[in-house]
Design a protein around this motif. Structure first.
Motif, mmCIF file in Angstrom:
data_model
loop_
_atom_site.group_PDB
_atom_site.id
_atom_site.type_symbol
_atom_site.label_atom_id
_atom_site.label_comp_id
_atom_site.label_asym_id
_atom_site.label_seq_id
_atom_site.Cartn_x
_atom_site.Cartn_y
_atom_site.Cartn_z
ATOM 1 N N ARG A 147 9.584 12.300 -11.125
ATOM 2 C CA ARG A 147 10.241 13.237 -10.211
ATOM 3 C C ARG A 147 9.605 13.259 -8.821
ATOM 4 O O ARG A 147 10.317 13.366 -7.813
ATOM 5 N N PHE A 148 8.271 13.160 -8.754
ATOM 6 C CA PHE A 148 7.597 13.381 -7.479
ATOM 7 C C PHE A 148 7.047 12.108 -6.818
ATOM 8 O O PHE A 148 6.694 12.153 -5.645
ATOM 9 N N VAL A 149 6.979 11.006 -7.560
ATOM 10 C CA VAL A 149 6.458 9.772 -6.967
ATOM 11 C C VAL A 149 7.491 8.651 -7.024
ATOM 12 O O VAL A 149 7.932 8.140 -5.989
ATOM 13 N N LEU A 150 7.891 8.269 -8.222
ATOM 14 C CA LEU A 150 8.753 7.097 -8.375
ATOM 15 C C LEU A 150 10.141 7.335 -7.804
ATOM 16 O O LEU A 150 10.696 6.464 -7.117
ATOM 17 N N GLU A 151 10.714 8.484 -8.088
ATOM 18 C CA GLU A 151 12.068 8.765 -7.608
ATOM 19 C C GLU A 151 12.127 8.769 -6.088
ATOM 20 O O GLU A 151 13.056 8.214 -5.492
ATOM 21 N N ARG A 152 11.130 9.365 -5.467
ATOM 22 C CA ARG A 152 11.139 9.460 -3.999
ATOM 23 C C ARG A 152 10.820 8.117 -3.355
ATOM 24 O O ARG A 152 11.434 7.734 -2.360
ATOM 25 N N SER A 153 9.861 7.395 -3.949
ATOM 26 C CA SER A 153 9.503 6.106 -3.360
ATOM 27 C C SER A 153 10.609 5.073 -3.569
ATOM 28 O O SER A 153 10.761 4.156 -2.757
ATOM 29 N N ALA A 154 11.392 5.228 -4.637
ATOM 30 C CA ALA A 154 12.466 4.268 -4.906
ATOM 31 C C ALA A 154 13.585 4.357 -3.876
ATOM 32 O O ALA A 154 14.418 3.442 -3.778
ATOM 33 N N ARG A 155 13.624 5.434 -3.104
ATOM 34 C CA ARG A 155 14.646 5.549 -2.060
ATOM 35 C C ARG A 155 14.380 4.589 -0.914
ATOM 36 O O ARG A 155 15.271 4.303 -0.116
ATOM 37 N N GLY A 156 13.142 4.118 -0.808
ATOM 38 C CA GLY A 156 12.815 3.130 0.207
ATOM 39 C C GLY A 156 13.088 1.731 -0.307
ATOM 40 O O GLY A 156 13.963 1.505 -1.141
ATOM 41 N N ASN A 157 12.305 0.775 0.137
ATOM 42 C CA ASN A 157 12.508 -0.596 -0.334
ATOM 43 C C ASN A 157 11.828 -0.798 -1.683
ATOM 44 O O ASN A 157 11.143 0.086 -2.195
ATOM 45 N N ALA A 158 12.014 -1.978 -2.265
ATOM 46 C CA ALA A 158 11.503 -2.259 -3.615
ATOM 47 C C ALA A 158 9.976 -2.273 -3.665
ATOM 48 O O ALA A 158 9.393 -2.101 -4.743
ATOM 49 N N LEU A 159 9.336 -2.487 -2.520
ATOM 50 C CA LEU A 159 7.877 -2.560 -2.486
ATOM 51 C C LEU A 159 7.219 -1.182 -2.513
ATOM 52 O O LEU A 159 6.075 -1.049 -2.957
ATOM 53 N N LEU A 160 7.937 -0.153 -2.073
ATOM 54 C CA LEU A 160 7.337 1.172 -1.925
ATOM 55 C C LEU A 160 6.855 1.770 -3.247
ATOM 56 O O LEU A 160 5.755 2.343 -3.295
ATOM 57 N N PRO A 161 7.619 1.682 -4.363
ATOM 58 C CA PRO A 161 7.080 2.209 -5.630
ATOM 59 C C PRO A 161 5.800 1.512 -6.074
ATOM 60 O O PRO A 161 4.903 2.150 -6.646
ATOM 61 N N ILE A 162 5.712 0.206 -5.818
ATOM 62 C CA ILE A 162 4.500 -0.529 -6.192
ATOM 63 C C ILE A 162 3.309 -0.028 -5.388
ATOM 64 O O ILE A 162 2.225 0.218 -5.933
ATOM 65 N N LEU A 163 3.509 0.148 -4.081
ATOM 66 C CA LEU A 163 2.426 0.651 -3.232
ATOM 67 C C LEU A 163 2.055 2.084 -3.609
ATOM 68 O O LEU A 163 0.871 2.452 -3.597
#
Length: 298
Positions: free
Chosen positions: A78-94
């Protein structure tokens, strides 16, 4: 040699357990969670605290730690993956990479660099074994790990194929937009999937703490082993994860017989070989150019 193969197969059971959550998250959300190993160490410390300070058996402690890990997975989505996934594919990894650094350093600040283990709280189970014909000894804990790997992977496969929520997870993984048209809440489904993955991470952390020692920075090597097992078996394939874990365990056990440092080298070489074959299958132009170049040099 037979003993080496048996021990390598049993070791592969542990690798399959720790790779399970990583493979499951990739198959559902196409996310590689680089905090995977660090979160397993969090579970290991949770069990150690319950055993050391409150005298709670590690197996009973799982009844407390695993629901807590599920909650961590829900919050992570809810607070990390979902929000970072709105950016590019690299953002969740970072994002998960940064989270792993934060977790490692918080654990170091709280517990220091001393190694811990759950072995003292297991009694005879930590070293007890069965004797097989040919003077071969099989550890009871090792057998427990590979049985757990089969049960977890088989249970997840059954859940995804036979239960409504499992089918919703598969549908969301294939096409979240179309799944939403038939009433599936992709946001909720992904949070549940991450919670399930974190439960498997908690089990992996428990087995690590039972079979070996751990410290605040043990998450990195565990992430590497999980990643190698998942890639060898085919990222996103649950039964492939079991095969990948066993192959990795066998490679490490056989490598250790050839050289004192061959335990890690053998596993890395097999991983690189499988990765190369997956990236450049036989018959690709790349390999054709290499073959032609070698013929011209000869």
């Amino acid at each position: 040699m037979i003993d080496t193969l048996i021990q390598g197969t049993l070791l592969g059971g542990y690798y399959a357990v720790i790779a399970c959550g990583l493979s499951f998250m990739f198959s559902v959300m196409r996310i590689i969670n680089l905090a995977h190993g660090s979160l397993a160490i969090v579970a290991a410390y949770g069990l150690w605290l319950l055993a050391d300070r409150f005298g709670i058996s590690p197996f009973i402690g799982l009844l407390i730690v695993l629901p807590a890990m599920a909650l961590v997975g829900w919050l992570l989505q809810r607070f990390v993956l979902e929000r970072s996934a709105r950016g590019n594919a690299l953002l969740p990894i970072l994002s998960t990479f940064g989270l792993s650094i934060i977790i490692d350093n918080l654990l170091f600040q709280q517990f220091g660099a001393d190694t811990r283990s759950l072995a003292p709280f297991l009694g005879d189970l930590s070293y007890d074994s069965w004797e097989l014909p040919g003077d071969i000894y099989v550890g009871k804990l090792s057998v427990m790990m590979i049985v757990a790997a089969i049960v977890i992977l088989g249970g997840l496969q059954l859940f995804l194929s036979r239960f409504a929520l499992g089918r919703a997870i598969r549908a969301t993984a294939e096409d979240p937009d179309t799944a939403g048209l038939v009433g599936i809440d992709a946001r909720k489904v992904n949070a549940v999937a991450t919670a399930i993955a974190m439960v498997t991470v908690g089990i992996a952390g428990a087995f690590l703490a039972m079979r070996a020692t751990f410290d605040p920075y043990s998450g990195g090597p565990q992430l590497l082993f999980a990643f190698e097992a998942a890639v060898i078996g085919g990222a996103g394939s649950l039964w492939g994860t079991l095969v990948g874990g066993i192959v990795l365990g066998l490679a490490q056990s056989l490598g250790a017989q050839l050289h004192p440092q061959g335990f890690l080298i053998g596993g890395h070489l097999v991983f690189l070989l499988v990765l190369f074959i997956r990236l450049f299958p036989l018959g690709t132009p790349f390999l054709g150019k290499i073959s032609a170049s070698l013929r011209s040099e000869a």
